[in-house]
Scaffold this motif. Structure first.
Motif, PDB file in Angstrom:
ATOM      1  N   LEU A 122      45.357  53.569  35.289  1.00 29.95           N
ATOM      2  CA  LEU A 122      45.283  52.302  36.064  1.00 29.95           C
ATOM      3  C   LEU A 122      46.214  51.380  35.306  1.00 29.95           C
ATOM      4  O   LEU A 122      46.432  51.035  34.299  1.00 29.95           O
ATOM      5  N   TYR A 123      46.870  50.642  36.411  1.00 32.89           N
ATOM      6  CA  TYR A 123      47.910  49.580  36.162  1.00 32.89           C
ATOM      7  C   TYR A 123      47.334  48.127  36.466  1.00 32.89           C
ATOM      8  O   TYR A 123      47.793  47.291  35.368  1.00 32.89           O
ATOM      9  N   ASN A 124      46.748  47.873  37.402  1.00 36.88           N
ATOM     10  CA  ASN A 124      46.199  46.685  37.832  1.00 36.88           C
ATOM     11  C   ASN A 124      45.293  46.806  38.934  1.00 36.88           C
ATOM     12  O   ASN A 124      45.416  47.723  39.544  1.00 36.88           O
ATOM     13  N   GLU A 125      44.793  45.641  39.246  1.00 37.09           N
ATOM     14  CA  GLU A 125      43.828  45.351  40.481  1.00 37.09           C
ATOM     15  C   GLU A 125      43.948  44.097  41.087  1.00 37.09           C
ATOM     16  O   GLU A 125      43.972  43.157  40.205  1.00 37.09           O
ATOM     17  N   ILE A 126      43.959  43.669  42.217  1.00 33.06           N
ATOM     18  CA  ILE A 126      43.864  42.554  43.025  1.00 33.06           C
ATOM     19  C   ILE A 126      42.955  42.502  44.033  1.00 33.06           C
ATOM     20  O   ILE A 126      42.592  43.583  44.636  1.00 33.06           O
ATOM     21  N   HIS A 127      42.340  41.211  44.292  1.00 30.45           N
ATOM     22  CA  HIS A 127      41.421  40.822  45.245  1.00 30.45           C
ATOM     23  C   HIS A 127      41.850  40.335  46.437  1.00 30.45           C
ATOM     24  O   HIS A 127      42.660  39.374  46.242  1.00 30.45           O
ATOM     25  N   CYS A 128      41.116  40.245  47.827  1.00 30.92           N
ATOM     26  CA  CYS A 128      41.906  39.743  48.713  1.00 30.92           C
ATOM     27  C   CYS A 128      41.787  38.244  48.599  1.00 30.92           C
ATOM     28  O   CYS A 128      42.553  37.630  49.023  1.00 30.92           O
ATOM     29  N   GLY A 129      40.363  37.770  48.519  1.00 32.73           N
ATOM     30  CA  GLY A 129      40.229  36.524  48.711  1.00 32.73           C
ATOM     31  C   GLY A 129      40.289  35.918  50.040  1.00 32.73           C
ATOM     32  O   GLY A 129      39.847  36.813  51.106  1.00 32.73           O
ATOM     33  N   ASP A 130      40.464  34.788  50.263  1.00 36.94           N
ATOM     34  CA  ASP A 130      40.277  34.319  51.804  1.00 36.94           C
ATOM     35  C   ASP A 130      41.332  34.337  52.688  1.00 36.94           C
ATOM     36  O   ASP A 130      41.554  34.257  53.873  1.00 36.94           O
ATOM     37  N   SER A 131      42.661  34.689  52.216  1.00 37.70           N
ATOM     38  CA  SER A 131      43.773  34.747  52.915  1.00 37.70           C
ATOM     39  C   SER A 131      44.418  35.980  53.143  1.00 37.70           C
ATOM     40  O   SER A 131      44.867  36.571  51.859  1.00 37.70           O
ATOM     41  N   ARG A 132      44.578  36.843  53.998  1.00 32.07           N
ATOM     42  CA  ARG A 132      45.210  38.306  53.932  1.00 32.07           C
ATOM     43  C   ARG A 132      46.610  38.255  53.777  1.00 32.07           C
ATOM     44  O   ARG A 132      47.194  38.906  53.179  1.00 32.07           O
ATOM     45  N   ALA A 133      47.341  37.104  54.396  1.00 38.51           N
ATOM     46  CA  ALA A 133      48.674  36.779  54.369  1.00 38.51           C
ATOM     47  C   ALA A 133      49.029  36.538  52.883  1.00 38.51           C
ATOM     48  O   ALA A 133      49.961  37.263  52.170  1.00 38.51           O
ATOM     49  N   ALA A 134      48.374  36.181  52.072  1.00 33.88           N
ATOM     50  CA  ALA A 134      48.588  35.666  50.568  1.00 33.88           C
ATOM     51  C   ALA A 134      48.218  37.016  49.731  1.00 33.88           C
ATOM     52  O   ALA A 134      48.828  37.186  48.976  1.00 33.88           O
ATOM     53  N   PHE A 135      47.258  37.948  50.145  1.00 33.35           N
ATOM     54  CA  PHE A 135      46.844  38.899  49.599  1.00 33.35           C
ATOM     55  C   PHE A 135      48.075  39.975  49.910  1.00 33.35           C
ATOM     56  O   PHE A 135      48.398  40.948  48.933  1.00 33.35           O
ATOM     57  N   TYR A 136      48.584  39.837  50.916  1.00 28.61           N
ATOM     58  CA  TYR A 136      49.693  40.925  51.237  1.00 28.61           C
ATOM     59  C   TYR A 136      50.760  40.455  50.302  1.00 28.61           C
ATOM     60  O   TYR A 136      51.555  41.301  49.827  1.00 28.61           O
TER      61      TYR A 136
END
Length: 257
Positions: free
Chosen positions: A220-234
């Motif tokens: 495992l290297y890292n993980e990130i969560h989406c939050g409110d903005s899919r553009a920012a998540f992308y």
């Protein structure tokens, strides 16, 4: 509540030279969560999916799905568990070309000997949800790649599995068809509460997930969560992939709006 847990998973392929594909993997997926798995080629992401799907057995650690350790089941029990509790979507669709779209979708229910009336009703329901009612009578060689993948998704969902496992479901599709497939998966996740685990190299596809887990060199290297903005998540996904590195053209540069 966690529907899926992988605890301290390791996988070693033995041979003249042993190869450690996974080490010390801990992953929990909550009921109704949509989780992506990304990483460079050879990182172990498909190996992990194969463990979760019970296609391959971990060398160490434990996997539980809805509280059950599938690897403690007998061969026949495991086959039944896999057929009833899991849904599978593959890059190559894995449809039977001699059958119609409807017959392909119906296959899990046929194997379970469901009544014909129930099978027809369930096919109609899932086909309407996936926008493929008009092609139910066609053979798989008469439909587009996007329609074929929608058919495969319908087949994977028709028996209402506890977990849907998707391995590069947009890998053979152009950006428009890929967008349609990912929007369908996201909608079924949100509206039906289907728990989903997606392996992908495509940042745009991964951006439809609630969370993306990154694996590198079997760990495992890292993980990130989406939050409110899919553009920012992308953009976060792109940034993290660039930090991880990988061979040229390994990750899809295509972004669909």
């Amino acid at each position: 509540m966690n529907l899926l847990t992988a605890s301290n998973i390791g996988k070693v392929y033995s041979g003249a030279i042993s190869f450690e594909a996974l080490a010390n993997i801990d992953l929990s997926v909550a009921q109704g969560e949509f989780v992506g798995i990304m990483g460079p080629s050879g990182s172990g992401k498909t190996t992990l999916l194969n463990m979760v799907s019970t296609i391959d057995r971990p060398t160490s650690g434990e996997i539980r799905i809805a509280g059950e350790n599938p690897f403690q089941l007998s061969y026949d029990q495991l086959a039944l568990f896999r057929r009833r509790e899991l849904g599978f979507v593959f890059q190559a669709y894995n449809l039977l070309h001699k059958l119609t779209v409807k017959e392909n979708i119906m296959m899990p229910l046929v194997l379970d000997a469901q009544p014909i009336a129930d099978m027809n009703r369930r096919v109609e329901e899932i086909a309407e949800k996936l926008g493929i009612t008009s092609i139910l009578g066609k053979r798989t060689y008469e439909i587009s790649g996007g329609q074929a993948q929608r058919t495969a998704i319908a087949r994977a969902l028709i028996h209402r599995p506890k977990v849907l496992l998707a391995d590069e479901p947009t890998g053979n599709l152009d950006s428009r068809a890929a967008k349609g497939v990912m929007e369908i998966l996201e909608k079924r996740n949100k509206e039906d509460g289907t728990t989903m685990l997606l392996v992908t190299h495509d940042p745009a596809a991964a951006s439809h997930c609630d969370r993306v887990v990154f694996i590198k060199d079997g760990r495992l290297y890292n993980e990130i969560h989406c939050g409110d903005s899919r553009a920012a998540f992308y953009q976060k996904i792109i940034d993290l992939l660039s930090v991880m590195g990988g061979s040229e053209n390994e990750f899809s540069p295509i972004r669909y709006s």
